[in-house]
Every structure is written in structure tokens, then in C-alpha cells.
Design a protein around this motif. Structure first.
Motif, PDB file in Angstrom:
ATOM      1  N   GLY A  52       0.804  -1.215   0.000  1.00 30.92           N
ATOM      2  CA  GLY A  52       0.000   0.000   0.000  1.00 30.92           C
ATOM      3  C   GLY A  52       0.834   1.260   0.000  1.00 30.92           C
ATOM      4  N   GLY A  53       2.009   1.202   0.599  1.00 27.88           N
ATOM      5  CA  GLY A  53       2.903   2.359   0.605  1.00 27.88           C
ATOM      6  C   GLY A  53       3.425   2.681  -0.784  1.00 27.88           C
ATOM      7  N   VAL A  54       3.645   1.655  -1.594  1.00 26.75           N
ATOM      8  CA  VAL A  54       4.079   1.863  -2.983  1.00 26.75           C
ATOM      9  C   VAL A  54       2.948   2.527  -3.760  1.00 26.75           C
ATOM     10  N   LEU A  55       1.726   2.008  -3.609  1.00 28.65           N
ATOM     11  CA  LEU A  55       0.575   2.597  -4.301  1.00 28.65           C
ATOM     12  C   LEU A  55       0.369   4.049  -3.895  1.00 28.65           C
ATOM     13  N   THR A  56       0.428   4.328  -2.595  1.00 32.47           N
ATOM     14  CA  THR A  56       0.211   5.686  -2.108  1.00 32.47           C
ATOM     15  C   THR A  56       1.309   6.623  -2.605  1.00 32.47           C
ATOM     16  N   SER A  57       2.543   6.173  -2.599  1.00 34.72           N
ATOM     17  CA  SER A  57       3.648   6.996  -3.084  1.00 34.72           C
ATOM     18  C   SER A  57       3.485   7.346  -4.555  1.00 34.72           C
ATOM     19  N   LEU A  58       3.135   6.362  -5.360  1.00 32.87           N
ATOM     20  CA  LEU A  58       2.948   6.614  -6.791  1.00 32.87           C
ATOM     21  C   LEU A  58       1.769   7.559  -7.039  1.00 32.87           C
ATOM     22  N   LEU A  59       0.704   7.384  -6.287  1.00 37.27           N
ATOM     23  CA  LEU A  59      -0.439   8.302  -6.409  1.00 37.27           C
ATOM     24  C   LEU A  59      -0.023   9.722  -6.039  1.00 37.27           C
ATOM     25  N   ASP A  60       0.719   9.868  -4.969  1.00 36.22           N
ATOM     26  CA  ASP A  60       1.199  11.183  -4.534  1.00 36.22           C
ATOM     27  C   ASP A  60       2.008  11.852  -5.646  1.00 36.22           C
ATOM     28  N   ILE A  61       2.898  11.110  -6.266  1.00 39.65           N
ATOM     29  CA  ILE A  61       3.747  11.648  -7.330  1.00 39.65           C
ATOM     30  C   ILE A  61       2.914  12.071  -8.535  1.00 39.65           C
ATOM     31  N   ALA A  62       2.045  11.180  -9.020  1.00 36.34           N
ATOM     32  CA  ALA A  62       1.253  11.487 -10.216  1.00 36.34           C
ATOM     33  C   ALA A  62       0.285  12.644  -9.976  1.00 36.34           C
ATOM     34  N   MET A  63      -0.329  12.697  -8.798  1.00 39.80           N
ATOM     35  CA  MET A  63      -1.269  13.779  -8.513  1.00 39.80           C
ATOM     36  C   MET A  63      -0.544  15.112  -8.369  1.00 39.80           C
ATOM     37  N   ALA A  64       0.648  15.121  -7.784  1.00 41.79           N
ATOM     38  CA  ALA A  64       1.429  16.360  -7.700  1.00 41.79           C
ATOM     39  C   ALA A  64       1.860  16.813  -9.093  1.00 41.79           C
ATOM     40  N   GLN A  65       2.278  15.864  -9.910  1.00 39.29           N
ATOM     41  CA  GLN A  65       2.683  16.201 -11.274  1.00 39.29           C
ATOM     42  C   GLN A  65       1.530  16.812 -12.063  1.00 39.29           C
ATOM     43  N   ALA A  66       0.312  16.341 -11.811  1.00 42.41           N
ATOM     44  CA  ALA A  66      -0.853  16.851 -12.545  1.00 42.41           C
ATOM     45  C   ALA A  66      -1.021  18.360 -12.359  1.00 42.41           C
TER      46      ALA A  66
END
Length: 146
Positions: A52-66
């Protein structure tokens, strides 16, 4: 995606934790970012499925990039996460996952994004919502030097 910044977003030369995750940039444009990750054993939890930490980290990155797209070669925009909520909806243990972040609203300094993670079959693995603050110097589209 411009050639000058391509090496940064292809999983090469990513700084710190980004390098540890090992994702690649699939696409990035104003208000939308997509990253992909080929799952490795190091991405899995003790149960053998993606952590879940991998999923949350990737979501954080993609949403910030957006909310921080920068079309200027050799420059970037930065944001910090103010809040992040993740809901896990599925599991997988192999293949490539795709993470999409979309900017939904915002002003000159604060913006909100949503995100989704899907496996290769299109199954939804996680959804998220987050609020970010643009870092000083990154308010304008030209951002700051890399």
C-alpha cells in the motif's frame, strides 16, 4: 515530453525515493500525469501483493505532477503535499501498473488532484484525493531550473 527532460522522467536519474520506486513517465501534460511501474519483488508486501505504501507513493507523485506540468526544457515546478487520502480497492502481484493523476481545482498556490491505479487488465487497485501547495518559485509555468 521534451528531450532535455526525458532522462529525468524515464526512471533514469530520478532523485532519491523516486529512483527507489523505479517508475517511468508514460505521459505528462497540463492537468494530467501518467506514470507506470513494472512490479518487482521489492514492491510487494509480506502477503505477496503490491504494498500500500508503494501505491500511495505513486499516487502522490502522479497527482502532484498533474498540478505542476512545466513545458520549458531544463526547468520544473514543485509542490508539497498538504493532505492525501488513499482507498485501496484491489490487489496484484505482477505486471505493470498505471497511475493517473488529474488536477481538479486550484488557485495560484493550492490545488487539488485525484488519482487512480489500474493493473494491466484494467482492474482498479486504488483511488486517492490530495491537496498540494506550490513551492515558492514554482507558481509560474516556467518554474525553476532543474
Amino acid at each position: 515530453m521534451d528531450e532535455e527532460n526525458r532522462h529525468i522522467t524515464q526512471g533514469q536519474d530520478l532523485p532519491g525515493f523516486h529512483s527507489l520506486l523505479g517508475y517511468r513517465q508514460a505521459s505528462w501534460e497540463e492537468n494530467k500525469a501518467v506514470i507506470e511501474l513494472e512490479l518487482r519483488p521489492g514492491h510487494l508486501n509480506l502477503g505477496g501483493v503490491i504494498h500500500g505504501g508503494v501505491l500511495t507513493s505513486l499516487l502522490d507523485i502522479a497527482m502532484a505532477q498533474a498540478g505542476t506540468y512545466c513545458p520549458y526544457p531544463g526547468r520544473m515546478r514543485k509542490a508539497i503535499t498538504l493532505s492525501l487520502t488513499t482507498t485501496f480497492t484491489g490487489q496484484c502481484s505482477e505486471g505493470v501498473i498505471r497511475v493517473t493523476g488529474r488536477k481538479r481545482a486550484g488557485g495560484s498556490r493550492i490545488f487539488n488532484s485525484t488519482g487512480e491505479v489500474h493493473d494491466e487488465q484494467g482492474n482498479l487497485l486504488a483511488i486517492a484525493e490530495a491537496t498540494f501547495r506550490i513551492r515558492s518559485g514554482s507558481e509560474k509555468p516556467e518554474g525553476v531550473p532543474i
